[in-house]
Design an enzyme around this catalytic site. Structure first.
Site, PDB file in Angstrom:
ATOM      1  N   SER A   1       0.840  -1.202   0.000  1.00 26.55           N
ATOM      2  CA  SER A   1       0.000   0.000   0.000  1.00 26.55           C
ATOM      3  C   SER A   1       0.876   1.253   0.000  1.00 26.55           C
ATOM      4  O   SER A   1       0.378   2.350  -0.236  1.00 26.55           O
ATOM      5  CB  SER A   1      -0.927  -0.001   1.219  1.00 26.55           C
TER       6      SER A   1
ATOM      7  N   LYS B   1       4.659 -11.563   3.037  1.00 30.44           N
ATOM      8  CA  LYS B   1       3.237 -11.783   2.736  1.00 30.44           C
ATOM      9  C   LYS B   1       3.048 -11.827   1.230  1.00 30.44           C
ATOM     10  O   LYS B   1       3.678 -11.048   0.504  1.00 30.44           O
ATOM     11  CB  LYS B   1       2.392 -10.674   3.358  1.00 30.44           C
TER      12      LYS B   1
ATOM     13  N   GLU C   1      -0.131 -12.505  -1.955  1.00 31.30           N
ATOM     14  CA  GLU C   1      -1.572 -12.546  -2.202  1.00 31.30           C
ATOM     15  C   GLU C   1      -1.979 -13.812  -2.959  1.00 31.30           C
ATOM     16  O   GLU C   1      -1.283 -14.244  -3.890  1.00 31.30           O
ATOM     17  CB  GLU C   1      -1.994 -11.315  -3.026  1.00 31.30           C
TER      18      GLU C   1
ATOM     19  N   GLU D   1      -8.930  -9.743   3.757  1.00 26.68           N
ATOM     20  CA  GLU D   1      -9.299  -8.358   3.431  1.00 26.68           C
ATOM     21  C   GLU D   1     -10.704  -8.287   2.823  1.00 26.68           C
ATOM     22  O   GLU D   1     -10.984  -8.972   1.821  1.00 26.68           O
ATOM     23  CB  GLU D   1      -8.258  -7.759   2.460  1.00 26.68           C
TER      24      GLU D   1
HETATM   25  O1  KIV Z   1      -0.413  -3.436   1.610  1.00 21.90           O
HETATM   26  C1  KIV Z   1      -1.127  -3.370   2.619  1.00 21.90           C
HETATM   27  O2  KIV Z   1      -1.168  -2.382   3.341  1.00 21.90           O
HETATM   28  C2  KIV Z   1      -1.946  -4.534   2.929  1.00 21.90           C
HETATM   29  C3  KIV Z   1      -3.068  -4.314   3.905  1.00 21.90           C
HETATM   30  C4  KIV Z   1      -4.234  -3.750   3.182  1.00 21.90           C
HETATM   31  C5  KIV Z   1      -3.416  -5.563   4.626  1.00 21.90           C
HETATM   32  O3  KIV Z   1      -1.761  -5.576   2.407  1.00 21.90           O
END
Ligand code: KIV
Length: 266
Positions: free
Chosen positions: A50, A117, A119, A184
């Site tokens: 983000s 992390k 997706e 999410e």
């Molecule tokens: O990139 C991010 O901030 C995220 C959140 C929305 C969980 O993946």
């Protein structure tokens, strides 16, 4: 005398789930906010992609590169004393297991994070990373890196078949070795079912009160993102008046089960 604070580990987060203590998480992208968030006692910091929007001014997360992620991860990790730090593998940085491992290693070695992390239900990649000793957080529900396939940032899993698929994917990710899951923008009832069936902690954003923890984008909860505030975000700055106060109010509200309320859920 100098006190060394031991950073939280994945075992600490799992133990929180087991004893029913909510896990608090905020996004962080730099050392100043990272230190403030850490000092406030937030359990986990997510160096999210983000940052493409919050730091770089893009309209999606797609332009963010692994180089950008390593830079911001390193800034946050330097400031961290206690919080568990996770960073996103950005768009197209995990097209196959070998590339995913090389990029995850950059986030861990140069970026200093404890977990990466990614997706989607990328089971082959998750199990390969875990075999290499790289801890993985899955991310299901709304997948911002897939925005051009999704067409909008809408709530996912509203239809029974879609909900069943997200639940099945969550179980598969856990089976593949993921040690955390971000959910999410899914209905609160679906998130509750997933959190109760998984033994790994489930961290929600727009996923209701029954997740094991909550994450928000820092700029959203401080109400400095501009534009229309999504339903799942609360403006913690309004009552608190200071950044540190807003972060503490968020931490306390999540720990006490007061956030998210029904008005922030789907
Ligand atoms: O990139 C991010 O901030 C995220 C959140 C929305 C969980 O993946």
């Amino acid at each position: 005398m100098t006190f060394i604070v031991k950073p939280l580990s994945i075992n600490d987060l799992t133990a929180m789930k087991q004893r029913g203590e909510k896990i608090t998480c905020l996004t962080a992208y730099d050392a100043s906010f990272g230190a403030l968030i850490d000092r406030t006692g937030i359990d986990m910091m997510l160096v999210g992609d983000s940052l493409g929007m919050t730091m770089q001014g893009h309209t999606t997360t797609l332009p963010v590169t692994i180089r950008d992620m390593v830079y911001h991860a390193r800034c946050v990790s330097r400031a961290r004393q206690r919080a568990f730090v996770v960073a996103d593998l950005p768009f197209m940085s995990y097209p196959c297991a070998a590339t995913a491992a090389a990029n995850a290693a950059k986030l861990m070695q140069a970026g200093g994070v404890q977990m990466v992390k990614l997706e989607g239900a990328r089971l082959d990649i998750v199990s390969f990373l875990v075999q290499q000793g790289i801890p993985v957080c899955g991310h299901l529900g709304l997948l911002p890196q897939h925005i051009n396939q999704l067409g909008s940032y809408a709530v996912q899993g509203k239809e029974p078949a879609a909900a069943d698929k997200i639940l099945a994917d969550a179980l598969s990710l856990q089976q593949a070795g993921a040690a955390l899951l971000v959910l999410e923008c899914v209905p609160a009832t679906l998130a509750k079912a997933i959190a109760s069936q998984l033994h790994i902690p489930v961290i929600g954003i727009g996923a209701g009160i029954d997740c094991d923890g909550q994450v928000l984008v820092l700029q959203d909860m401080l109400n400095i993102s501009g534009g229309k505030r999504p339903r799942f975000v609360k403006d913690f700055m309004q009552e608190a008046g200071t950044v540190a106060g807003a972060i503490l109010a968020y931490h306390n509200a999540v720990k006490q089960g007061a956030f998210p309320a029904a008005e922030h859920s789907f």
